[in-house]
Design a protein around this motif. Structure first.
Motif, PDB file in Angstrom:
ATOM      1  N   PRO A 116       7.174   7.621  -1.052  1.00 55.86           N
ATOM      2  CA  PRO A 116       7.815   6.302  -1.875  1.00 55.86           C
ATOM      3  C   PRO A 116       8.075   6.874  -3.098  1.00 55.86           C
ATOM      4  O   PRO A 116       7.856   7.824  -3.641  1.00 55.86           O
ATOM      5  CB  PRO A 116       6.341   5.460  -1.636  1.00 55.86           C
ATOM      6  N   PRO A 117       8.931   5.720  -3.822  1.00 60.21           N
ATOM      7  CA  PRO A 117       9.336   6.050  -5.255  1.00 60.21           C
ATOM      8  C   PRO A 117       8.238   6.552  -6.139  1.00 60.21           C
ATOM      9  O   PRO A 117       8.633   7.408  -7.189  1.00 60.21           O
ATOM     10  CB  PRO A 117       9.849   4.763  -5.613  1.00 60.21           C
ATOM     11  N   VAL A 118       6.945   6.117  -6.008  1.00 53.34           N
ATOM     12  CA  VAL A 118       5.961   6.261  -6.856  1.00 53.34           C
ATOM     13  C   VAL A 118       5.473   8.033  -6.888  1.00 53.34           C
ATOM     14  O   VAL A 118       4.959   8.497  -7.604  1.00 53.34           O
ATOM     15  CB  VAL A 118       4.769   5.686  -6.592  1.00 53.34           C
ATOM     16  N   VAL A 119       5.987   8.499  -5.640  1.00 53.97           N
ATOM     17  CA  VAL A 119       5.598  10.086  -5.379  1.00 53.97           C
ATOM     18  C   VAL A 119       6.920  10.790  -5.901  1.00 53.97           C
ATOM     19  O   VAL A 119       7.013  11.687  -6.628  1.00 53.97           O
ATOM     20  CB  VAL A 119       5.484  10.479  -3.942  1.00 53.97           C
ATOM     21  N   VAL A 120       7.984  10.353  -5.272  1.00 52.08           N
ATOM     22  CA  VAL A 120       9.547  10.977  -5.452  1.00 52.08           C
ATOM     23  C   VAL A 120       9.721  10.870  -6.734  1.00 52.08           C
ATOM     24  O   VAL A 120      10.297  11.942  -7.337  1.00 52.08           O
ATOM     25  CB  VAL A 120      10.399  10.415  -4.445  1.00 52.08           C
ATOM     26  N   ILE A 395       2.739  17.994  -3.140  1.00 53.35           N
ATOM     27  CA  ILE A 395       1.775  18.059  -2.295  1.00 53.35           C
ATOM     28  C   ILE A 395       0.669  16.878  -2.962  1.00 53.35           C
ATOM     29  O   ILE A 395      -0.022  16.207  -2.114  1.00 53.35           O
ATOM     30  CB  ILE A 395       1.143  19.397  -2.173  1.00 53.35           C
ATOM     31  N   LEU A 396       0.461  16.959  -4.101  1.00 50.58           N
ATOM     32  CA  LEU A 396      -0.390  16.234  -4.959  1.00 50.58           C
ATOM     33  C   LEU A 396      -0.082  14.644  -4.770  1.00 50.58           C
ATOM     34  O   LEU A 396      -1.045  13.931  -4.402  1.00 50.58           O
ATOM     35  CB  LEU A 396      -0.676  16.818  -6.320  1.00 50.58           C
ATOM     36  N   GLY A 397       1.135  14.479  -5.030  1.00 52.43           N
ATOM     37  CA  GLY A 397       1.533  13.091  -4.858  1.00 52.43           C
ATOM     38  C   GLY A 397       1.467  12.527  -3.260  1.00 52.43           C
ATOM     39  O   GLY A 397       1.005  11.433  -3.213  1.00 52.43           O
ATOM     40  N   ILE A 398       1.807  13.496  -2.488  1.00 50.16           N
ATOM     41  CA  ILE A 398       1.959  12.723  -1.095  1.00 50.16           C
ATOM     42  C   ILE A 398       0.319  12.531  -0.610  1.00 50.16           C
ATOM     43  O   ILE A 398       0.082  11.765  -0.160  1.00 50.16           O
ATOM     44  CB  ILE A 398       2.357  14.014  -0.207  1.00 50.16           C
ATOM     45  N   VAL A 399      -0.538  13.520  -0.996  1.00 50.84           N
ATOM     46  CA  VAL A 399      -2.086  13.272  -0.566  1.00 50.84           C
ATOM     47  C   VAL A 399      -2.716  12.325  -1.339  1.00 50.84           C
ATOM     48  O   VAL A 399      -3.485  11.389  -0.769  1.00 50.84           O
ATOM     49  CB  VAL A 399      -2.954  14.742  -1.083  1.00 50.84           C
ATOM     50  N   LEU A 400      -2.369  11.838  -2.645  1.00 55.73           N
ATOM     51  CA  LEU A 400      -2.838  10.771  -3.428  1.00 55.73           C
ATOM     52  C   LEU A 400      -2.269   9.478  -2.891  1.00 55.73           C
ATOM     53  O   LEU A 400      -2.925   8.660  -2.620  1.00 55.73           O
ATOM     54  CB  LEU A 400      -2.429  10.950  -4.793  1.00 55.73           C
TER      55      LEU A 400
END
Length: 412
Positions: A116-120, A395-400
């Motif tokens: 999602p945008p909050v990760v990308v 990776i951190l963003g996807i996991v969170l």
């Protein structure tokens, strides 16, 4: 018969014009990362032809060097060398292709759910901001790490600021085709000033042959480099979707349906993996060329094939490749200040357009951790295996995003 010949000549000339538009950005990536610009020209052309083959020659798109991979390539080359970096980039290309399969069988919505945008958004911001010190050091005439003063500071800051100013003028006030070549204009202006100030060294050009096979480099495979590079594919994959939507709007054709986003993503990934076979930077769709297509109203994909063929031909002119490598550090540094800032703004815009509440605890946590860990230089692991930079952030963003619970909708 004469009309066909005229059409072919016009198509070839338009193809050359498209390469002119893309040229500055295309060669800037290898110059910044220490790769061979002649190889980058070859792999851009070869990758574009592969893309056209996969998409059945339906999309007027040119592929060339990706800015998203600049920071990871610089870091990977320092840690594992160029061949291992190429192995990592080949794996990143395979990651693209896996994403294309995900889109084919699960749809684009699944991709947006995982990314999602909050990760990308913050990951793209890290790509730009993490390189800010490198840009500033080079603008001041130093090496990227700031350890060596390569060019006198007074000359360097003058050259870099003129390069930056010209790039800004063309980007903001340029009209028509001039608006599409801000990087090329900045390089030409900075290089001309460098010639006047006597800071350009021509030894490499004098010693180079006129024609030669580019300095191809075969990939090597180290799992550390592969794990480091694969997550970087996330940012340009999302950018690819935006570019496909843009070229669809320009041509009034829905390329997300025909030939399909899965095909265009697969073609992009295949082009990136193919580039690494020869030692070239990863490929991505070029927004500058999309702008040129809109300007010229020439929607014929054969134009891009000729652009690719001309790029491959130029790759074998060794004098030109050596000449590109004479561009002084401050010229590139001045342009990089704007370039890397622009990448960060693209990430910020991704967040803003999403409409997500960034003060919500979940979103705030994801964005904050990605930014601080990425810009602060956090790394996890030891000498055998280490995650850092964009890879760690992705990776951190996807996991969170998968772990942290979404806020419950408020009851009316």
């Amino acid at each position: 018969m004469q009309n066909n010949a005229t059409f072919s000549i016009k198509t070839i000339l338009t193809g050359a014009q498209m390469l002119f538009v893309a040229f500055g950005a295309l060669v800037l990536v290898p110059l910044l990362t220490g790769l061979d610009p002649s190889v980058a020209l070859f792999t851009a052309g070869f990758g574009t032809l592969l893309f056209q083959l996969v998409t059945k020659g339906q999309v007027p798109i040119f592929l060339a060097s990706s800015f998203a991979f600049i920071a990871p390539i610089i870091a990977a080359v320092q840690m594992w060398g160029v061949p291992a970096t190429m192995g990592g980039l080949m794996a990143a290309g395979f990651a693209y292709m896996l994403l294309s399969l995900l889109v084919k069988f699960k749809g684009v919505a699944t991709l947006h759910k995982i990314l999602p945008p909050v990760v990308v958004g913050p990951v793209i911001m890290v790509i730009g901001l993490a390189l800010a010190p490198v840009a500033v050091n080079m603008a001041m005439g130093k090496s990227g790490d700031g350890s060596v003063q390569l060019i006198d500071y007074n000359n360097a800051i003058f050259i870099s600021m003129i390069s930056l100013l010209v790039t800004l003028i063309f980007a903001v006030w340029g009209k028509g085709v001039f608006k599409l070549i801000p990087i090329l204009a900045g390089v030409v202006a900075g290089y001309g000033l460098s010639l006047v100030l006597g800071v350009v060294q021509f030894d490499a050009v004098n010693n180079a042959q006129w024609f030669a096979v580019p300095n191809f480099t075969l990939p090597e495979f180290k799992w550390q480099a592969i794990l480091f590079m694969v997550p970087v594919a996330i940012a340009p994959a999302i950018e690819h979707i935006g570019d496909m939507m843009a070229i669809s709007q320009v041509t009034k054709k829905d390329f997300l349906k025909k030939p399909g986003l899965h095909r265009t993503l697969f073609g992009d990934g295949l082009a990136t993996s193919a580039a690494s076979l020869f030692g070239g930077p990863p490929n991505t769709t070029y927004s500058e060329v999309t702008g040129a297509v809109m300007l010229t109203k020439n929607f014929n994909p054969k134009v891009m094939m000729w652009t690719a063929i001309i790029a491959i031909a130029l790759a074998f002119i060794a004098k030109m490749g050596a000449g590109l490598q004479t561009i002084p550090v401050p010229v590139m540094g001045g342009i990089m200040i704007l370039l890397f800032g622009s990448i960060a703004v693209v990430g910020l815009n991704t967040l803003v357009k999403s409409g997500d509440d960034l003060t919500a605890p979940r979103n705030l946590s994801i964005v904050a951790l990605i930014l601080v860990c990425g810009i602060g230089g956090m790394h996890v692991g030891g000498s055998q295996f280490s995650l850092e930079g964009v890879s760690l952030c992705a990776i951190l963003g996807i996991v969170l995003n998968l772990v942290l619970p979404k806020a419950e909708p408020e009851q009316a």
